[in-house]
Design a protein around this motif. Structure first.
Motif, PDB file in Angstrom:
ATOM      1  N   SER A  32     -24.537  22.225   2.551  1.00 55.40           N
ATOM      2  CA  SER A  32     -24.534  23.683   2.491  1.00 55.40           C
ATOM      3  C   SER A  32     -24.102  24.227   3.846  1.00 55.40           C
ATOM      4  O   SER A  32     -24.347  23.603   4.876  1.00 55.40           O
ATOM      5  CB  SER A  32     -25.914  24.220   2.106  1.00 55.40           C
ATOM      6  N   LEU A  33     -23.446  25.365   3.815  1.00 48.15           N
ATOM      7  CA  LEU A  33     -22.987  26.036   5.027  1.00 48.15           C
ATOM      8  C   LEU A  33     -23.347  27.506   4.926  1.00 48.15           C
ATOM      9  O   LEU A  33     -23.506  28.040   3.828  1.00 48.15           O
ATOM     10  CB  LEU A  33     -21.471  25.903   5.172  1.00 48.15           C
ATOM     11  N   THR A  34     -23.448  28.152   6.075  1.00 47.83           N
ATOM     12  CA  THR A  34     -23.690  29.588   6.085  1.00 47.83           C
ATOM     13  C   THR A  34     -22.457  30.302   6.594  1.00 47.83           C
ATOM     14  O   THR A  34     -21.659  29.735   7.351  1.00 47.83           O
ATOM     15  CB  THR A  34     -24.894  29.952   6.973  1.00 47.83           C
ATOM     16  N   GLY A  35     -22.304  31.531   6.169  1.00 52.49           N
ATOM     17  CA  GLY A  35     -21.180  32.331   6.608  1.00 52.49           C
ATOM     18  C   GLY A  35     -21.521  33.799   6.542  1.00 52.49           C
ATOM     19  O   GLY A  35     -22.597  34.185   6.085  1.00 52.49           O
ATOM     20  N   SER A  36     -20.582  34.618   6.984  1.00 53.84           N
ATOM     21  CA  SER A  36     -20.780  36.056   7.026  1.00 53.84           C
ATOM     22  C   SER A  36     -19.502  36.753   6.577  1.00 53.84           C
ATOM     23  O   SER A  36     -18.401  36.332   6.944  1.00 53.84           O
ATOM     24  CB  SER A  36     -21.141  36.471   8.449  1.00 53.84           C
ATOM     25  N   ILE A  37     -19.668  37.806   5.790  1.00 52.25           N
ATOM     26  CA  ILE A  37     -18.545  38.615   5.319  1.00 52.25           C
ATOM     27  C   ILE A  37     -18.731  40.023   5.866  1.00 52.25           C
ATOM     28  O   ILE A  37     -19.800  40.615   5.742  1.00 52.25           O
ATOM     29  CB  ILE A  37     -18.510  38.672   3.771  1.00 52.25           C
ATOM     30  N   ASP A  38     -17.669  40.550   6.487  1.00 54.33           N
ATOM     31  CA  ASP A  38     -17.682  41.927   6.976  1.00 54.33           C
ATOM     32  C   ASP A  38     -16.243  42.403   7.090  1.00 54.33           C
ATOM     33  O   ASP A  38     -15.337  41.756   6.568  1.00 54.33           O
ATOM     34  CB  ASP A  38     -18.439  42.045   8.299  1.00 54.33           C
TER      35      ASP A  38
END
Length: 132
Positions: A32-38
């Motif tokens: 699993s990986l984390t990310g950010s959308i903006d």
């Protein structure tokens, strides 16, 4: 036992990920990986190696914000194979890979304004059952 002389040869067939842009992260089954959308980062791309017949599951779960997650699976040529845009957790469930090669997951949003953090999980049928 027998003894004797032999020759061992190793042939370099290249790197399967050579055509993948360097800013695309790698992900493997069971990770699993984390990310950010903006506004600055409207999507994340993740490449993985899959074998023909692998049955995969992908979940993109919103952690915070008002993110409307959208997950899309692309083949090695960039063609869309399947996708989902269900909030708060976009899913690709029991999808069978059509051929052996590099695939790309595109973690994005189904609109142009939502934002937030997400967790992306990739499993295959084998890795989904390994943990119990």
């Amino acid at each position: 036992g027998r003894t004797g002389r032999y020759t061992l040869a190793l042939e370099d067939l290249g790197n399967a990920f050579a055509a993948v842009p360097p800013d695309v992260q790698r992900i493997g089954y069971g990770l699993s990986l984390t990310g950010s959308i903006d506004e600055v980062t409207p999507e994340g791309r993740y490449a993985f190696w899959g074998e023909e017949g692998d049955i995969i599951n992908v979940t993109m779960s919103r952690v915070d914000g008002d993110l409307n997650p959208q997950i899309t699976l692309l083949d090695a040529n960039g063609a869309v194979l399947i996708g989902d845009a269900t909030s708060p957790n976009a899913r690709i469930t029991t999808y069978t890979l059509p051929r052996t090669g590099v695939y790309t997951l595109v973690a994005g949003r189904s609109d142009t304004t939502s934002r937030g953090n997400y967790i992306l999980v990739l499993t295959s049928r084998d890795t989904a059952t390994e943990g119990g």
